[in-house]
Design a protein around this motif. Structure first.
Motif, PDB file in Angstrom:
ATOM      1  N   ALA A 180       6.683  -9.696 -13.278  1.00 48.93           N
ATOM      2  CA  ALA A 180       6.355 -10.382 -12.026  1.00 48.93           C
ATOM      3  C   ALA A 180       6.601  -9.464 -10.832  1.00 48.93           C
ATOM      4  CB  ALA A 180       7.186 -11.652 -11.893  1.00 48.93           C
ATOM      5  N   GLY A 181       5.855  -9.686  -9.757  1.00 45.42           N
ATOM      6  CA  GLY A 181       6.063  -8.932  -8.529  1.00 45.42           C
ATOM      7  C   GLY A 181       5.276  -7.655  -8.407  1.00 45.42           C
ATOM      8  N   GLU A 182       4.320  -7.410  -9.298  1.00 44.33           N
ATOM      9  CA  GLU A 182       3.551  -6.158  -9.262  1.00 44.33           C
ATOM     10  C   GLU A 182       2.491  -6.200  -8.156  1.00 44.33           C
ATOM     11  OE1 GLU A 182       3.558  -3.138 -11.025  1.00 44.33           O
ATOM     12  OE2 GLU A 182       5.572  -3.806 -11.509  1.00 44.33           O
ATOM     13  N   VAL A 183       2.958  -6.213  -6.903  1.00 40.05           N
ATOM     14  CA  VAL A 183       2.032  -6.332  -5.776  1.00 40.05           C
ATOM     15  C   VAL A 183       1.164  -5.092  -5.604  1.00 40.05           C
ATOM     16  CG1 VAL A 183       3.425  -7.987  -4.493  1.00 40.05           C
ATOM     17  CG2 VAL A 183       3.811  -5.548  -4.179  1.00 40.05           C
ATOM     18  N   GLY A 184       1.595  -3.961  -6.116  1.00 39.85           N
ATOM     19  CA  GLY A 184       0.808  -2.742  -5.960  1.00 39.85           C
ATOM     20  C   GLY A 184      -0.558  -2.845  -6.587  1.00 39.85           C
ATOM     21  N   HIS A 185      -0.683  -3.722  -7.576  1.00 36.44           N
ATOM     22  CA  HIS A 185      -1.975  -3.891  -8.239  1.00 36.44           C
ATOM     23  C   HIS A 185      -2.567  -5.275  -7.966  1.00 36.44           C
ATOM     24  CE1 HIS A 185      -1.628   0.007 -10.012  1.00 36.44           C
ATOM     25  NE2 HIS A 185      -0.405  -0.285 -10.399  1.00 36.44           N
ATOM     26  N   MET A 186      -2.149  -5.844  -6.836  1.00 40.15           N
ATOM     27  CA  MET A 186      -2.800  -7.043  -6.321  1.00 40.15           C
ATOM     28  C   MET A 186      -4.057  -6.608  -5.575  1.00 40.15           C
ATOM     29  SD  MET A 186      -1.288  -9.872  -3.653  1.00 40.15           S
ATOM     30  CE  MET A 186      -0.107 -10.500  -4.833  1.00 40.15           C
ATOM     31  N   VAL A 187      -5.157  -7.281  -5.839  1.00 46.79           N
ATOM     32  CA  VAL A 187      -6.420  -6.910  -5.194  1.00 46.79           C
ATOM     33  C   VAL A 187      -6.413  -7.402  -3.746  1.00 46.79           C
ATOM     34  CG1 VAL A 187      -8.923  -7.183  -5.216  1.00 46.79           C
ATOM     35  CG2 VAL A 187      -7.666  -6.972  -7.376  1.00 46.79           C
ATOM     36  N   VAL A 188      -6.535  -6.462  -2.806  1.00 48.24           N
ATOM     37  CA  VAL A 188      -6.554  -6.819  -1.390  1.00 48.24           C
ATOM     38  C   VAL A 188      -7.916  -6.562  -0.762  1.00 48.24           C
ATOM     39  CG1 VAL A 188      -4.073  -6.511  -1.055  1.00 48.24           C
ATOM     40  CG2 VAL A 188      -5.616  -4.536  -0.794  1.00 48.24           C
ATOM     41  N   GLU A 189      -8.786  -5.865  -1.481  1.00 49.20           N
ATOM     42  CA  GLU A 189     -10.137  -5.579  -0.997  1.00 49.20           C
ATOM     43  C   GLU A 189     -11.040  -5.433  -2.218  1.00 49.20           C
ATOM     44  OE1 GLU A 189     -13.030  -5.691   0.845  1.00 49.20           O
ATOM     45  OE2 GLU A 189     -11.542  -5.176   2.394  1.00 49.20           O
ATOM     46  N   PRO A 190     -11.760  -6.502  -2.608  1.00 46.19           N
ATOM     47  CA  PRO A 190     -12.555  -6.475  -3.846  1.00 46.19           C
ATOM     48  C   PRO A 190     -13.532  -5.318  -3.942  1.00 46.19           C
ATOM     49  CG  PRO A 190     -12.392  -8.711  -3.006  1.00 46.19           C
ATOM     50  CD  PRO A 190     -11.806  -7.823  -1.949  1.00 46.19           C
TER      51      PRO A 190
END
Length: 412
Positions: free
Chosen positions: A257-267
């Motif tokens: 949990a918490g892997e924000v680095g690989h959260m999509v912020v710009e598709p």
């Protein structure tokens, strides 16, 4: 305390196993009370103080403290007053003659440091080197050498090492000591030979995720003293994240949990090392910021120093690059805060050096995408710098020792 029954059904002597369980639990209670006292106005409670804090009898506390002193976990710190008819008492503290080692493997460096049981970082050694694409065996060999240097210095200072923790920037399986995936190191399904790092330490070495360790370091030694629920964002070559909820790390059922680095912020964003595209890392990772700011190739430390100089001089390319990273970082934080009901964000890693320039962009982005969820006053910049993950890894080992002191006591 449970009692065994005699053959005729009457109560007999206490069950030996239960007596031992009670003793072990009480050893942990005494150590926990001493650890908590470190932040008190008087950090050196007496035996009488510990009896009052734990609810144990003074005789029991005296016996338990004697075991812990013999095991080297507790030390007497000098005379105090216990308040009972003015009789002098002896203050106690967690021993500074026992310690644990925190270690970190990152893309641009390896490091190792000694944390004593009192929570003081006594030794810190860092070796800058490029680890991307290097074999795990070669990196671990260099780390073992660094740890050996730390251990030698600890021994010269009379400090016994009890265990250690290793932080790696990737998905890990702590139980098996395996790095499942560390894209920025190019490591996949790698079983690390952790037993070679601290072969004589009774608690061994445990593998951890770097961002989770950094979040724990912040919880125990930084803004965790002010915030109970927050997202910690660790900026290195990649971008990691850790979730703290109710002053506890929330790692999820599989520790990922918490892997924000690989959260999509710009598709429609660029390809990412994870195989996806448009991830936060592609906008807020070191390479993305350096490239946008026009900083030439070099070691991470040199490039970060150059970025700092450009920011301080008002260079618009650098300021724009950092603000752009902060914008996308705020988008990821806004989504995470809404999903997890968080009320604070802490920026760590390389973001600490960009604090005055990146924090305002994060605050603005949070206001745009999650108005009212995270107030500007609860967007903080870590003061731990590059040592956060190492402190978290060492702190995890320290807590493992405090949770199982009976393994070091004569009756354990």
């Amino acid at each position: 305390m449970s009692l065994e029954k005699n053959a005729d059904g009457g109560a007999g002597r206490p069950a030996p196993g239960r007596v031992e369980d009670v003793r072990r639990g009480n050893l942990v209670r005494v150590l926990a009370s001493l650890a908590q006292a470190r932040t008190d106005p008087d950090p050196h409670p007496t035996r009488a103080d510990l009896a009052a804090r734990t609810g144990l009898t003074k005789a029991s506390v005296s016996s338990l403290v004697a075991e812990l002193v013999d095991a080297g976990l507790v030390a007497e710190s000098g005379a105090t007053r216990d308040g009972e008819r003015g009789r002098p008492g002896v203050g106690l503290e967690l021993s500074t003659r026992r310690g644990v080692v925190g270690m970190e493997i990152n893309v641009d460096y390896i490091s190792a440091g000694l944390l004593d049981l009192g929570g003081t970082l006594r030794i810190l050694r860092t070796l800058e080197r490029g680890n991307r694409g290097q074999s795990p065996e070669s990196v671990m060999a260099l780390l073992a050498g660094l740890v050996s240097d730390v251990a030698a210095e600890a021994s010269a200072a009379g400090i016994v090492i009890l265990g250690g923790g290793l932080a790696v920037p990737g998905l890990v399986d702590s139980a098996s000591g395996t790095v499942a995936s560390a894209p920025n190191l190019h490591w996949h399904a790698v079983a690390l030979q952790l037993d070679r790092l601290l072969p004589d330490a009774p608690f061994g070495t445990v593998l951890h995720n770097e961002a989770n360790c950094a979040a724990l370091g912040e919880l125990w030694y930084g803004h965790g003293l002010d915030f109970q629920d927050y997202l910690f964002v660790s900026g290195e070559v990649g971008v990691g994240g850790g979730l703290v909820i109710g002053s506890e790390l929330f790692a999820g059922p599989h520790g990922q949990a918490g892997e924000v680095g690989h959260m999509v912020v710009e598709p429609s964003g660029p390809d990412c090392s994870c195989g996806g595209h448009g991830c936060l890392e592609t906008f807020a990772g070191q390479e993305a910021i350096f490239s946008e700011a026009g900083i030439p190739a070099g070691t991470a430390s040199v490039r970060l120093a150059r970025l700092g100089e450009q920011l301080a001089s008002g260079d618009m390319a650098a300021i724009t690059a950092v603000a752009r990273a902060g914008h996308y970082l705020g988008i990821a934080a806004a989504s995470t805060a809404r999903m997890m009901n968080l009320s604070a964000v802490v920026l760590g890693g390389h973001f600490t050096q960009m604090g005055p320039w990146i924090a305002p962009a994060v605050v603005q982005s949070l206001a745009d995408y999650a108005p009212g969820v995270v107030s500007p006053a609860r967007v903080a910049v870590s003061e731990l710098g590059q040592s956060a993950a190492l402190l978290g890894a060492a702190g995890s080992s320290l807590r493992a020792v405090l949770a199982a002191p009976f393994s070091l006591t004569p009756a354990g």
